[in-house]
Design a protein around this motif. Structure first.
Motif, PDB file in Angstrom:
ATOM      1  N   ALA A  19       0.791  -1.263   0.197  1.00 49.49           N
ATOM      2  CA  ALA A  19       0.022   0.236   0.307  1.00 49.49           C
ATOM      3  C   ALA A  19       0.845   1.694  -0.013  1.00 49.49           C
ATOM      4  CB  ALA A  19      -1.078  -0.233   0.721  1.00 49.49           C
ATOM      5  N   ARG A 371       1.531   8.481  -0.723  1.00 52.34           N
ATOM      6  CA  ARG A 371       1.334   6.962  -0.224  1.00 52.34           C
ATOM      7  C   ARG A 371       1.217   6.844   1.265  1.00 52.34           C
ATOM      8  NH1 ARG A 371       0.764   3.127  -4.122  1.00 52.34           N
ATOM      9  NH2 ARG A 371       0.904   4.136  -6.202  1.00 52.34           N
ATOM     10  N   ALA A 375      -1.414   5.865   4.202  1.00 55.76           N
ATOM     11  CA  ALA A 375      -1.446   4.994   4.599  1.00 55.76           C
ATOM     12  C   ALA A 375      -1.754   5.403   5.878  1.00 55.76           C
ATOM     13  CB  ALA A 375      -0.335   3.875   4.532  1.00 55.76           C
ATOM     14  N   LEU A 383      -5.726  -1.784   6.116  1.00 51.71           N
ATOM     15  CA  LEU A 383      -4.359  -1.551   5.069  1.00 51.71           C
ATOM     16  C   LEU A 383      -4.603  -3.325   4.652  1.00 51.71           C
ATOM     17  CD1 LEU A 383      -1.593   0.850   5.130  1.00 51.71           C
ATOM     18  CD2 LEU A 383      -3.511   0.395   3.867  1.00 51.71           C
ATOM     19  N   ALA A 387      -6.723  -5.525   1.775  1.00 51.81           N
ATOM     20  CA  ALA A 387      -5.786  -5.978   0.026  1.00 51.81           C
ATOM     21  C   ALA A 387      -6.319  -6.813  -0.521  1.00 51.81           C
ATOM     22  CB  ALA A 387      -4.298  -6.696   1.568  1.00 51.81           C
ATOM     23  N   THR A 390      -5.332  -0.833  -2.431  1.00 47.49           N
ATOM     24  CA  THR A 390      -5.581  -0.071  -1.346  1.00 47.49           C
ATOM     25  C   THR A 390      -6.437   1.619  -1.691  1.00 47.49           C
ATOM     26  OG1 THR A 390      -3.034  -0.067  -1.171  1.00 47.49           O
ATOM     27  CG2 THR A 390      -3.841   1.841  -0.809  1.00 47.49           C
TER      28      THR A 390
END
Length: 986
Positions: A19, A371, A375, A383, A387, A390
């Protein structure tokens, strides 16, 4: 939230890793070329699907520490799909001890050969302490370097091998103790072998350096003769030391393996057995940091480049090796390995040029940080639950449109808040490795500007206080210490000065950071960004034409000559000042120039009228307003080197501000070309006006002209004048003034009655007094240029003298200023002579009263003596020089006998008085007439007495025929002598 921001590739889960993974810019570099950029997919395809030449493919991933090379290896591992024809071995950098590496290499493999290695590993971890392993490594290293075969012509190495080389140093108890001390190289190497890399340790593996050699042993005489000889050989030659370090490092892995009871080549044999066991499959070996693998690197290198196909038959399984390694370490690998590796695959480089990042030509850094911010907003659980996709946390935010409009978003649509692109690029640049500022360092970016900021500034972001002074504080401080060429661009000094004048802390720092980061180093920050930070619109209407104090300083760019016309030396100083105004240190040369200009202004054109005093000379000014080597005591500059002792308060101190930076630049221009900086003259005048009272006060203090000192000096001078008879017995103010200012020029005491001791002491005091009076007059008077004082400040003098008159009997010598102290000491010596002088006058008066008692006429006595002289001369009774006797009689007849009474009164008054009254009486007393009368009477008594004894002697012998006249003379002489005896009590 920040648990998703991992700075080590092996730390996060696969979901978090994928992610937060940003595609890296990878260059595929062949022999000698710079390399072409390829995508990660192209890279992974080439690595996993490219041809394996003779069973070997080695893909070195090269980059600096923190550049993302280990992350790429970890990403490849996370991206691998299950494949029964692939045997994957992953060696993370967090597990690099001997045991960890070998267990991962041989995991789940059956067979006695593998079991034997595992058994040895068990012994290493269970039975061997770090201390035991340290000693064994040292022993094995000594053995290894002793037996090295030296190539012809390598004289340095030849001197280091054998029984008399490094071997003896490594075995000698003294040197051995030094090499095994805590935190030195061998204990650290043993710890790495047992435990692997520590969490906070560098990626760079421990290797010997020259600093680790035993070169600083003080008690070397306690070593053996052979060890001392080897020590002298190594310590005296720097080239020998370099050769020693290379020799030790070349054999370090062998020593570690032998110390761990792993035979040299055993790991290579085990890995080759593994390859033989897996024929028909492929081995994918992923090494996060090859440099951190302990002890077995040589064996492993040999095993992974061993050909797998022999005579057209596949004897060993092919190995695809991906290894992350720094540029420097890769260059140090054996040539044979690098040649085989580069023949099988390109070298892949992951360094990103910071110029592309900071100049906005590449959005790698923007997308990378975004990113991680996304996150962090989602959290690790979200996350992992979502999966392999993302989600974008911004999509569920009601402020998405406004936030993205104000702060921007990445190419993937992730919001950049609390950064915008400008702030993010500057933050990336400022967190760069100081030693490699040209390279984008993802690890530092994550640690400081993402995880660090989100952690340290979390409450400030929530409370509307972001950015605070703590925002990237360490990085900003480090940036200020850089040279001007390496430092981040900043606001012009004029704008910084305007900001200083408008805002106080903490608002000033908040606005400054916002302008520097979110405004792209300008005041042009979006209003919605300011609003998001709870900052009102900036109240700064600044442009280059705006004027402020002083007018042309703010507009220095327009006023000054163009850079091309500025002398190089001045340009360097201007850059130095600019650096200083932004928090750097001011060079000694520039600081000295500025201090000199300012100090010159401080002492120039001072009118010494308040108080009125003689203008001080250069040496006096240098003492009061120090220059040259101590000029910082006059003009202090924060952020410049200066050795100010504790308690020293400079006349003027310049703080480290942009406004003062502008001023200094103006002064430097003025120093070179006064006409180019008229504003500097205005500023210097303002500074000197503000400091004038302090400068004058320091000069007055330095010259010891302060009022209390002048009062004591005046008291001393008044007392001295009294001792020299220059003060009336009942003085008024004007008498005191005259006494204090009296220098004694042309003074000669007319009274000859003073003793030699008095006269000598008086002469010394008079000479010393002149120096003190000159200084006193200078303190209260004016002069033309360097000439003598021609007028004094009468009201001030009267004030000082009036106070001095009250103090004249009660001050101490150590209270006098230094310029009057010697005169005061001489005056006190004169005071000490008073009693002696009074005693001498007493003696003279006693002689007179003995010869001329009360009721006896002095003139009658003189006339009787004269008559006796005349009568006695005829009879031969005058037993002295007749001419002298007659002359003395005539002189005595002219003496004023009233002076005796006056002297008696003075003596009596002096004995009854003290202090100034006594000194005035003694100083004004005149005793020369009385002393002369006493001498006349004493001399007359002598010759009269002698003549009488002569006459009486002749009478007793019957030889004298005395007639009536002679009998009369003798009778008169007898009466004179008798009268004197009765007066003396005889």
């Amino acid at each position: 939230m920040t648990s998703t921001i991992a700075t080590e590739a092996a730390s996060p889960s696969d979901a978090v890793l994928l992610a937060t993974h940003t595609p890296l810019r990878i260059r595929s570099r062949g022999d000698g070329d710079a390399g072409d950029f390829i995508t990660e997919r192209e890279f992974i395809d080439a690595f996993l699907n490219g041809p394996v030449k003779e069973g070997v493919l080695v893909a070195p991933v090269v980059g600096e520490s923190g550049s993302g090379k280990s992350h790429l290896v970890r990403w490849v591992y996370a991206s691998l799909e299950a494949n029964p024809l692939r045997h994957v071995i992953y060696l993370p950098k967090a597990q690099t001890s001997l045991r960890d590496v070998i267990e991962r290499l041989l995991r789940d493999l059956p067979g006695s050969q593998f079991d034997e290695v595992r058994s040895k590993l068990g012994g290493l971890s269970e039975a061997v302490s770090r201390e035991t392993l340290e000693r064994k490594i040292l022993d094995e290293l000594a053995a290894a370097v002793r037996d090295v075969q030296v190539e012809r012509g390598d004289f340095l190495t030849k001197a280091l091998v054998g029984d008399r080389g490094l071997y003896v140093l490594l075995h000698d108890p003294l040197f051995r103790e030094y090499l095994l001390r805590p935190e030195s190289f061998i204990p650290r190497r043993a710890e790495h072998a047992l435990r692997g890399r520590g969490v906070d340790e560098d990626d760079v593996p421990p290797v010997f350096t020259v600093d680790d050699l035993p070169l600083e042993i003080a008690n070397v005489n306690n070593a053996s003769d052979l060890a001392r000889a080897a020590f002298r050989k190594v310590s005296a030659d720097s080239q020998m030391q370099v050769a020693a370090v290379k020799l030790l490092n070349d054999h370090l892995d062998v020593a570690v393996m032998r110390a761990a009871n792993l035979g040299v080549g055993s790991i290579q044999a085990a890995f080759m057995a593994l390859r033989e066991h897996l024929v028909g499959q492929e081995i994918v070996l992923l090494i996060e940091d090859f440099a951190l693998i302990q002890g077995i690197r040589r064996d492993l290198l040999d095993a992974i480049i061993e050909v797998g196909t022999v005579g057209g038959i596949e004897k060993y399984a092919p190995v695809r090796t991906m290894m992350a390694v720094t540029h420097g370490y890769y260059s140090s690998l054996p040539d044979t390995f690098r040649t085989r590796a580069e023949a099988s695959s390109p070298v892949y480089v992951v360094d990103v040029d910071m110029a592309d990042v900071s100049e906005g030509t590449d959005r790698t850094a923007v997308n990378f940080v975004a990113r991680y911010l996304n996150a962090a907003r989602l959290g690790a659980k979200a996350l992992e639950d979502s999966a392999p996709t993302t989600p974008n946390a911004c999509e569920r935010c009601p402020l998405l449109d406004a936030c993205h409009a104000a702060f921007g978003a990445s190419d993937d649509g992730y919001g950049l808040y609390p950064y915008n692109e400008s702030a993010l690029r500057r933050a990336v640049a400022i967190t760069a490795d100081p030693e490699r500022k040209s390279m984008f360092n993802p690890r530092r970016v994550l640690a400081r500007m993402v995880r660090g900021v989100l952690t340290e500034e979390a409450s400030a972001i929530r409370d509307g206080r972001f950015p605070t002074a703590n925002f990237l504080r360490e990085e900003r401080a480090r940036d200020r210490e850089q040279t001007a060429a390496r430092r981040q661009r900043d606001l012009p000094l004029a704008e910084l000065s305007a900001l200083d004048e408008r805002y106080n802390e903490p608002e000033r720092t908040r606005y400054l950071l916002t302008f520097q980061f979110w405004g792209g180093v300008s005041f042009n920050v979006r209003p919605d960004v300011l609003s998001a930070f709870s900052l009102p619109p900036a109240d700064l209407q600044f442009d280059e034409g705006t004027t402020a104090r002083p007018p042309s300083i703010e507009n220095e760019i327009q006023q000054r000559p163009q850079a091309a016309t500025i002398p190089p030396a001045l340009q360097r100083q201007l850059e130095d000042v600019d650096n200083w105004a932004r928090g750097g240190q001011l060079s000694q040369e520039t600081a000295r120039t500025i201090r000199t200009v300012v100090r010159r202004a401080l002492v120039a054109d001072i009118s010494w009228v308040d108080p009125i005093m003689k203008a001080p000379l250069g040496p006096v000014l240098s003492r009061a307003v120090p220059d040259a080597g101590q000029i910082s005591r006059s003009v202090s500059i924060a952020g410049a080197r200066e050795n100010l002792a504790q308690g020293i308060s400079p006349i003027l101190r310049f703080e480290q501000t942009p406004a003062n930076g502008l001023l200094f630049k103006s002064l430097l221009h003025f120093q070179v070309a006064p006409s180019s900086a008229p504003d500097a003259l205005i500023e210097l005048r303002r500074i000197s006006d503000e400091c004038r009272s302090d400068v004058i006060a320091r000069v007055v203090a330095s010259m010891e002209y302060e009022r209390t000192q002048l009062i004591v000096a005046a008291a001393s001078l008044i007392a001295g004048a009294a001792l020299l008879g220059q003060l009336a017995l009942k003085p008024r103010v004007r008498d005191f003034v005259g006494a204090a200012l009296w220098s004694g020029d042309h003074y000669v005491r007319a009274d000859n009655s003073r003793s030699d001791q008095w006269l000598q002491t008086e002469a010394k005091y008079l000479a010393d007094r002149k120096t003190a009076v000159v200084a006193f007059r200078a303190a209260v008077g004016a002069s033309q240029g360097g000439g003598a004082v021609h007028a004094v400040d009468d009201p001030r003098v009267r004030d000082i003298v009036t106070a001095a008159a009250k103090l004249v009997d009660s001050f101490a010598v150590d209270e006098t200023p230094s310029w009057a102290r010697e005169a005061e000491q001489s005056r006190l010596r004169l005071v000490a002579v008073i009693d002696r002088q009074l005693s001498e006058w007493d003696a003279a008066v006693n002689v007179i009263r003995g010869e001329v008692p009360e009721g006896v006429s002095y003139l009658g006595t003189v006339d009787a003596v004269k008559a006796a002289t005349e009568m006695g001369t005829n009879q031969g009774f005058v037993r002295a020089n007749l001419v002298e006797v007659e002359s003395a009689n005539v002189a005595a007849r002219a003496r004023d006998f009233s002076s005796v009474t006056q002297l008696e009164s003075a003596i009596e008054l002096a004995r009854a008085s003290d202090g100034l009254d006594r000194w005035s009486v003694v100083g004004r007393a005149v005793g020369d007439e009385a002393v002369a009368i006493a001498k006349y009477l004493r001399d007359t008594a002598v010759w009269l007495d002698a003549g009488l004894r002569n006459a009486e002697g002749r009478d007793l012998a019957g030889t004298l025929d005395i007639d009536a006249d002679i009998e009369t003379v003798l009778s008169k002489w007898g009466d004179i002598v008798t009268a004197g005896e009765e007066a003396n009590g005889e």
